[in-house]
Scaffold this active site. Structure first.
Site, PDB file in Angstrom:
ATOM      1  N   SER A 168       0.521  -1.450   0.032  1.00 32.22           N
ATOM      2  CA  SER A 168       0.166   0.025  -0.148  1.00 32.22           C
ATOM      3  C   SER A 168       0.878   1.184   0.078  1.00 32.22           C
ATOM      4  O   SER A 168       1.417   1.558  -1.043  1.00 32.22           O
ATOM      5  CB  SER A 168      -1.303  -0.420   1.591  1.00 32.22           C
ATOM      6  OG  SER A 168      -1.848   0.942   1.331  1.00 32.22           O
ATOM      7  N   ASP A 370      -7.918  -6.827  -5.857  1.00 31.48           N
ATOM      8  CA  ASP A 370      -7.878  -5.166  -4.978  1.00 31.48           C
ATOM      9  C   ASP A 370      -8.157  -3.572  -6.268  1.00 31.48           C
ATOM     10  O   ASP A 370      -8.493  -3.877  -7.021  1.00 31.48           O
ATOM     11  CB  ASP A 370      -6.049  -4.746  -4.939  1.00 31.48           C
ATOM     12  CG  ASP A 370      -5.989  -3.611  -4.051  1.00 31.48           C
ATOM     13  OD1 ASP A 370      -6.878  -2.315  -3.446  1.00 31.48           O
ATOM     14  OD2 ASP A 370      -5.001  -2.765  -4.423  1.00 31.48           O
ATOM     15  N   HIS A 430      -5.868  -6.969  -1.572  1.00 33.51           N
ATOM     16  CA  HIS A 430      -4.919  -5.726  -1.294  1.00 33.51           C
ATOM     17  C   HIS A 430      -4.113  -6.028  -0.536  1.00 33.51           C
ATOM     18  O   HIS A 430      -2.798  -5.668  -0.774  1.00 33.51           O
ATOM     19  CB  HIS A 430      -5.750  -4.442  -0.242  1.00 33.51           C
ATOM     20  CG  HIS A 430      -4.663  -3.523  -0.140  1.00 33.51           C
ATOM     21  ND1 HIS A 430      -4.228  -2.497  -1.089  1.00 33.51           N
ATOM     22  CD2 HIS A 430      -4.520  -2.751   1.009  1.00 33.51           C
ATOM     23  CE1 HIS A 430      -3.719  -1.345  -0.763  1.00 33.51           C
ATOM     24  NE2 HIS A 430      -3.630  -1.876   0.223  1.00 33.51           N
TER      25      HIS A 430
END
Length: 453
Positions: A168, A370, A430
């Protein structure tokens, strides 16, 4: 349902910023297990700014092998999310949130170094809010100071290559840290071998991600034509603000776009677009709906409902035995994000290019489902690289990936050229290590060249 500003979320997890004027400083300190398999401690990276780290030694390292054994440094996102907490217990460390052994721990492939970076994240803390970092570059400077301290006191790991893995927003930290580390290595200030950088679902180019959201969700029938047009309009506004260097305004517009998409999609999960928010069955399920500001995000276990906040402020805090009494895990995380909102939407594609030009091995991996850091957006920023191998890379075919020798099910795809590689991980959102642990573990072994055990 109207969403509260995403600036109060820090993407993964935020707690309310507590009073920090009375925090007790402990300077540099360290502790560990009696057998030496784990060590942890604090480094005062700047006066009154304290960063926490936790190093695990792998039990899989061959006892008589002369080959270097890799170390993985894990950088979490946010900014403000705890690698010591989320990455360690939530995704890839030796124990899960229930403090039970994790069969898919990356400790099988490397030693693991978790840090709570930037200062103010997790167990890390500052004694004055003016000491929060404001940019990725400032965060990298602190992290290099941490690495200097760790590597200067532990000669056994100096010969082992360090691989920086990130998730991220951590991807932006990873590329700036790698460049800062290379500079310190060249000056002789840091004794370390940089093995490579791996960017998992990383927020490298915010512009390309926000531009991908509307078209992707329209193709998935999650939003309609009206919502697509409005989403694209907001994304173009963000693109213009970024181009003009209006990064704080771009962060505000990003929050508006996420709110609009959430509402117009009837609550799509930004970490797994196949689900509604709050319906994720894995360990990263949220305790609250996406009404940020009322409750923080939290990891919970699949079994008895343990949540990470309780674990980190309970049994883990007791085990570590060096956390100051007035420090709560995650207590300053909100301040970390607020301080960095002017850098949040700044792209770091140029830093990836610099690493490639210096010959550093760069790997990108992305979860298929994601949304926040979509594969569509990742592929878009990769095509903007000025790297001289880009054309050859783009014209290559992909190789399918399987797991445990079972070729009946495709788990992903892979291709590489020179010092750049990309992994497409199917069925993952994610949090790739959680959603697809088997193929993730095999990928990690390939990236870090783990010696045969």
């Amino acid at each position: 349902m109207k969403m509260v500003s995403m600036k109060n979320l820090c993407i993964h997890f935020l707690c309310v910023l507590g009073c920090i004027s009375s925090i007790t400083s402990i300077g540099n300190s360290s502790d560990g297990t009696t057998d030496g398999s784990e060590t942890w401690g604090y480094i005062e990276v700047r006066p009154r700014a304290h960063m926490f780290w936790w190093l695990y030694k792998s039990p899989n390292k061959p006892k008589h092998s002369t080959k270097p054994w890799p170390t993985i440094l894990w950088l979490q996102g946010g900014p403000g999310s705890s690698g010591v907490g989320f990455g360690n217990f939530g995704e890839l460390g030796p124990l899960d949130v229930d403090l039970k052994p994790r069969n898919s721990t990356w400790l099988q492939k490397a030693d693991l170094l978790f840090v709570d970076s930037p200062v103010g994240t997790g167990y890390s803390y500052v004694e004055d809010e003016s000491l929060f970092v404001k940019t990725d570059v400032e965060a990298a400077k602190d992290a290099v100071t941490l690495l200097k301290a760790i590597y200067s006191r532990n000669e056994n790991i100096v010969k082992n290559p360090l691989y920086i893995f990130a998730e991220s927003y951590g991807g932006k930290f990873a590329v700036t840290l790698a460049l800062a580390a290379l500079k310190a290595i060249k000056k002789g200030e840091l004794k370390l071998q940089l093995g490579g950088v791996a960017l998992g679902d990383s927020w490298i180019s915010p512009e390309d991600y926000v531009l991908s959201w509307g078209p992707l969700l329209k193709d998935l029938s999650r939003i309609g034509d009206v919502a697509l047009n409005q989403s694209n309009s907001l994304a173009l506004k963000i693109q213009q603000q970024i181009a003009e260097g209006q990064y704080v305004n771009a962060t505000d517009s990003w929050a508006d776009l996420e709110s609009y998409i959430f509402d117009s999609s009837n609550g799509v999960d930004f970490y797994n677009f196949m689900l509604d928010e709050g319906n994720d069955p894995n360990i990263l399920t949220t305790k609250a709906s996406r009404t940020f500001g009322k409750k923080p995000y939290a990891m919970v276990s699949e079994t008895d409902g343990n949540d990470l906040d309780s674990v980190m402020n309970g049994p883990i805090r007791q085990k570590l035995n060096i956390i100051p009494s007035d420090i709560e895990w995650g207590g300053q995380s909100g301040g970390v994000f607020t301080a960095m909102e002017g850098d949040f939407m700044r792209p770091r594609i140029a830093e990836v290019d610099k690493l490639l030009s210096k010959g550093v091995n760069v790997t990108v991996y992305n979860g298929q489902i994601d949304l926040i850091c979509s594969t569509k957006g990742t592929e878009a920023w990769i095509k903007k690289l000025k790297w001289d191998g880009l054309s050859s890379y783009l014209n290559m075919y992909r190789t399918p990936l399987y797991c445990d020798g079972d070729e009946s099910t495709t788990k992903g795809y892979f291709k590489s050229y020179k010092n750049f590689a990309f992994y497409w991980i199917l069925g993952a959102g994610h949090f790739v290590p959680v959603d697809q642990p088997c193929v993730s573990l095999e990928m990690v072994g390939s990236i870090v060249n783990t010696p045969n055990t």
